[in-house]
Design a protein around this motif. Structure first.
Motif, PDB file in Angstrom:
ATOM      1  N   ALA A  72       0.846  -1.191   0.000  1.00 35.01           N
ATOM      2  CA  ALA A  72       0.000   0.000   0.000  1.00 35.01           C
ATOM      3  C   ALA A  72       0.880   1.240   0.000  1.00 35.01           C
ATOM      4  CB  ALA A  72      -0.924   0.008   1.207  1.00 35.01           C
ATOM      5  N   ASP A  73       0.678   2.104  -0.979  1.00 37.73           N
ATOM      6  CA  ASP A  73       1.441   3.345  -1.096  1.00 37.73           C
ATOM      7  C   ASP A  73       0.792   4.415  -0.213  1.00 37.73           C
ATOM      8  OD1 ASP A  73       3.356   5.125  -1.929  1.00 37.73           O
ATOM      9  OD2 ASP A  73       2.307   5.674  -3.757  1.00 37.73           O
ATOM     10  N   LEU A  74       0.798   4.131   1.102  1.00 37.68           N
ATOM     11  CA  LEU A  74       0.238   5.039   2.102  1.00 37.68           C
ATOM     12  C   LEU A  74       1.394   5.645   2.887  1.00 37.68           C
ATOM     13  CD1 LEU A  74      -2.551   2.680   3.498  1.00 37.68           C
ATOM     14  CD2 LEU A  74      -2.740   4.323   1.635  1.00 37.68           C
ATOM     15  N   ASN A  75       1.187   6.817   3.449  1.00 39.73           N
ATOM     16  CA  ASN A  75       2.215   7.479   4.250  1.00 39.73           C
ATOM     17  C   ASN A  75       1.582   7.925   5.556  1.00 39.73           C
ATOM     18  OD1 ASN A  75       4.785   8.623   4.784  1.00 39.73           O
ATOM     19  ND2 ASN A  75       3.972  10.632   4.243  1.00 39.73           N
ATOM     20  N   ALA A  76       2.133   7.466   6.686  1.00 40.48           N
ATOM     21  CA  ALA A  76       1.636   7.861   8.002  1.00 40.48           C
ATOM     22  C   ALA A  76       2.574   8.904   8.606  1.00 40.48           C
ATOM     23  CB  ALA A  76       1.537   6.651   8.912  1.00 40.48           C
ATOM     24  N   THR A  77       1.993   9.977   9.132  1.00 45.47           N
ATOM     25  CA  THR A  77       2.785  10.994   9.839  1.00 45.47           C
ATOM     26  C   THR A  77       2.152  11.245  11.197  1.00 45.47           C
ATOM     27  OG1 THR A  77       1.550  12.796   8.804  1.00 45.47           O
ATOM     28  CG2 THR A  77       3.630  12.181   7.782  1.00 45.47           C
ATOM     29  N   GLN A  78       3.011  11.374  12.192  1.00 45.69           N
ATOM     30  CA  GLN A  78       2.549  11.720  13.533  1.00 45.69           C
ATOM     31  C   GLN A  78       3.199  13.047  13.894  1.00 45.69           C
ATOM     32  OE1 GLN A  78       2.571   8.598  16.501  1.00 45.69           O
ATOM     33  NE2 GLN A  78       3.115  10.083  18.075  1.00 45.69           N
ATOM     34  N   THR A  79       2.388  14.075  14.015  1.00 38.16           N
ATOM     35  CA  THR A  79       2.907  15.416  14.301  1.00 38.16           C
ATOM     36  C   THR A  79       2.451  15.865  15.685  1.00 38.16           C
ATOM     37  OG1 THR A  79       1.000  16.434  13.228  1.00 38.16           O
ATOM     38  CG2 THR A  79       2.961  16.113  11.880  1.00 38.16           C
ATOM     39  N   THR A  80       3.268  16.659  16.320  1.00 37.23           N
ATOM     40  CA  THR A  80       2.924  17.213  17.625  1.00 37.23           C
ATOM     41  C   THR A  80       2.348  18.607  17.456  1.00 37.23           C
ATOM     42  OG1 THR A  80       3.757  17.771  19.825  1.00 37.23           O
ATOM     43  CG2 THR A  80       5.285  18.097  17.990  1.00 37.23           C
ATOM     44  N   THR A  81       1.450  18.975  18.368  1.00 34.82           N
ATOM     45  CA  THR A  81       0.910  20.333  18.355  1.00 34.82           C
ATOM     46  C   THR A  81       1.873  21.309  19.028  1.00 34.82           C
ATOM     47  OG1 THR A  81      -0.344  19.868  20.380  1.00 34.82           O
ATOM     48  CG2 THR A  81      -1.493  19.585  18.266  1.00 34.82           C
ATOM     49  N   LYS A  82       2.950  20.800  19.611  1.00 33.51           N
ATOM     50  CA  LYS A  82       3.972  21.663  20.205  1.00 33.51           C
ATOM     51  C   LYS A  82       4.857  22.206  19.088  1.00 33.51           C
ATOM     52  CE  LYS A  82       7.572  21.787  23.695  1.00 33.51           C
ATOM     53  NZ  LYS A  82       8.362  21.028  24.665  1.00 33.51           N
ATOM     54  N   PRO A  83       5.036  23.512  18.990  1.00 31.22           N
ATOM     55  CA  PRO A  83       5.859  24.083  17.920  1.00 31.22           C
ATOM     56  C   PRO A  83       7.332  23.666  18.046  1.00 31.22           C
ATOM     57  CG  PRO A  83       4.659  25.804  19.128  1.00 31.22           C
ATOM     58  CD  PRO A  83       4.454  24.530  19.859  1.00 31.22           C
ATOM     59  N   GLY A  84       8.021  23.686  16.909  1.00 35.28           N
ATOM     60  CA  GLY A  84       9.458  23.453  16.918  1.00 35.28           C
ATOM     61  C   GLY A  84       9.894  22.069  16.506  1.00 35.28           C
ATOM     62  N   TYR A  85       9.018  21.328  15.813  1.00 35.85           N
ATOM     63  CA  TYR A  85       9.367  19.980  15.375  1.00 35.85           C
ATOM     64  C   TYR A  85       9.023  19.802  13.901  1.00 35.85           C
ATOM     65  CZ  TYR A  85      10.032  18.823  20.249  1.00 35.85           C
ATOM     66  OH  TYR A  85      10.498  18.798  21.528  1.00 35.85           O
ATOM     67  N   ALA A  86       9.920  19.162  13.173  1.00 36.26           N
ATOM     68  CA  ALA A  86       9.684  18.814  11.766  1.00 36.26           C
ATOM     69  C   ALA A  86       9.346  17.328  11.696  1.00 36.26           C
ATOM     70  CB  ALA A  86      10.923  19.113  10.935  1.00 36.26           C
ATOM     71  N   THR A  87       8.357  16.986  10.885  1.00 39.32           N
ATOM     72  CA  THR A  87       7.864  15.607  10.806  1.00 39.32           C
ATOM     73  C   THR A  87       8.308  14.934   9.514  1.00 39.32           C
ATOM     74  OG1 THR A  87       5.941  16.203  12.123  1.00 39.32           O
ATOM     75  CG2 THR A  87       5.780  14.203  10.797  1.00 39.32           C
ATOM     76  N   THR A  88       8.730  13.694   9.629  1.00 45.54           N
ATOM     77  CA  THR A  88       9.035  12.839   8.483  1.00 45.54           C
ATOM     78  C   THR A  88       8.107  11.636   8.548  1.00 45.54           C
ATOM     79  OG1 THR A  88      11.351  13.478   8.612  1.00 45.54           O
ATOM     80  CG2 THR A  88      10.838  11.519   7.307  1.00 45.54           C
ATOM     81  N   GLY A  89       7.416  11.344   7.454  1.00 48.43           N
ATOM     82  CA  GLY A  89       6.459  10.235   7.425  1.00 48.43           C
ATOM     83  C   GLY A  89       7.119   8.882   7.248  1.00 48.43           C
ATOM     84  N   THR A  90       6.280   7.873   7.197  1.00 50.20           N
ATOM     85  CA  THR A  90       6.739   6.487   7.173  1.00 50.20           C
ATOM     86  C   THR A  90       7.133   5.982   5.795  1.00 50.20           C
ATOM     87  OG1 THR A  90       4.493   5.695   6.813  1.00 50.20           O
ATOM     88  CG2 THR A  90       5.258   5.855   9.109  1.00 50.20           C
ATOM     89  N   GLY A  91       6.482   6.456   4.747  1.00 49.38           N
ATOM     90  CA  GLY A  91       6.638   5.827   3.436  1.00 49.38           C
ATOM     91  C   GLY A  91       5.655   4.676   3.304  1.00 49.38           C
ATOM     92  N   ALA A  92       5.800   3.881   2.269  1.00 49.35           N
ATOM     93  CA  ALA A  92       4.850   2.812   1.925  1.00 49.35           C
ATOM     94  C   ALA A  92       4.874   1.679   2.945  1.00 49.35           C
ATOM     95  CB  ALA A  92       5.158   2.279   0.541  1.00 49.35           C
ATOM     96  N   PHE A  93       3.779   0.908   2.973  1.00 53.99           N
ATOM     97  CA  PHE A  93       3.621  -0.244   3.849  1.00 53.99           C
ATOM     98  C   PHE A  93       3.476  -1.506   3.008  1.00 53.99           C
ATOM     99  CE2 PHE A  93       2.415   3.223   6.502  1.00 53.99           C
ATOM    100  CZ  PHE A  93       2.610   2.824   7.816  1.00 53.99           C
ATOM    101  N   ASP A  94       3.884  -2.639   3.557  1.00 55.15           N
ATOM    102  CA  ASP A  94       3.608  -3.924   2.913  1.00 55.15           C
ATOM    103  C   ASP A  94       3.477  -4.992   3.974  1.00 55.15           C
ATOM    104  OD1 ASP A  94       6.312  -4.085   3.592  1.00 55.15           O
ATOM    105  OD2 ASP A  94       6.801  -5.324   1.878  1.00 55.15           O
ATOM    106  N   GLY A  95       2.824  -6.091   3.607  1.00 59.83           N
ATOM    107  CA  GLY A  95       2.603  -7.155   4.571  1.00 59.83           C
ATOM    108  C   GLY A  95       1.695  -8.224   4.005  1.00 59.83           C
ATOM    109  N   ALA A  96       0.932  -8.841   4.888  1.00 58.73           N
ATOM    110  CA  ALA A  96       0.083  -9.978   4.525  1.00 58.73           C
ATOM    111  C   ALA A  96      -1.357  -9.537   4.280  1.00 58.73           C
ATOM    112  CB  ALA A  96       0.105 -11.017   5.632  1.00 58.73           C
ATOM    113  N   VAL A  97      -2.044 -10.324   3.473  1.00 60.86           N
ATOM    114  CA  VAL A  97      -3.481 -10.172   3.273  1.00 60.86           C
ATOM    115  C   VAL A  97      -4.078 -11.577   3.293  1.00 60.86           C
ATOM    116  CG1 VAL A  97      -3.277 -10.145   0.741  1.00 60.86           C
ATOM    117  CG2 VAL A  97      -5.301  -9.171   1.820  1.00 60.86           C
TER     118      VAL A  97
END
Length: 159
Positions: A72-97
């Motif tokens: 799955a070409d999905l990207n997860a990002t977890q950002t804080t509401t506290k100022p002063g942080y830059a976020t980098t996401g996960t990139g794609a996921f893969d696994g079982a179905v």
């Protein structure tokens, strides 16, 4: 896909291509400072899976199970509401179905089906990098696990 039937046993291989748009959450993860929280966002994207299928036919009715690999070409990002942080996401996921379904042949070349699939796309990490708080440049690892349940209703034409 391709299926082979020997007496009542059906063996097959199938591939799917589609689009997922998961729901994102706000304020899901508390912060170390109670005045702030973490927001999780998962972008929508294309998915693909390749599965093997094993079933048993009772006349025109087929019960089957299937399992395989999913991307799955999905990207997860977890950002804080506290100022002063830059976020980098996960990139794609893969696994079982894996899952199963029921298929009914209502005409010589036509079938209808109902199918349940569970996508277990594993865990991926992303980062929050401190750009104003000490220690500047420190990276906080955020792990996101993705699992989806899907139900599909469809019609198939056999060549």
């Amino acid at each position: 896909g391709f299926n082979y039937q020997w007496q009542n046993v059906v063996l097959g291989i199938e591939g799917d291509l589609g689009y997922m748009n998961p729901t994102s959450g706000k304020g899901l993860v508390p912060s170390s400072n109670p005045a702030y929280h973490q927001d999780l966002t998962v972008s929508g994207g294309v998915y693909a899976d390749m599965t093997a299928r094993l079933g048993y036919a009772f006349g025109s009715l087929l019960f089957y199970g299937k399992g395989g690999y999913a991307y799955a070409d999905l990207n997860a990002t977890q950002t804080t509401t506290k100022p002063g942080y830059a976020t980098t996401g996960t990139g794609a996921f893969d696994g079982a179905v894996y899952g199963g379904g029921i298929e009914y042949a209502f005409a010589r070349q036509w079938t209808i089906k109902a199918e349940y699939l569970r996508f277990d796309l594993g865990s991926r990490g992303g980062y929050q990098t401190s750009i104003t708080d000490a220690p500047i440049g420190f990276q906080y690892l955020n792990m996101t696990s993705l699992k989806f349940d899907t139900v599909k209703i469809g019609a198939n034409y056999r060549f």
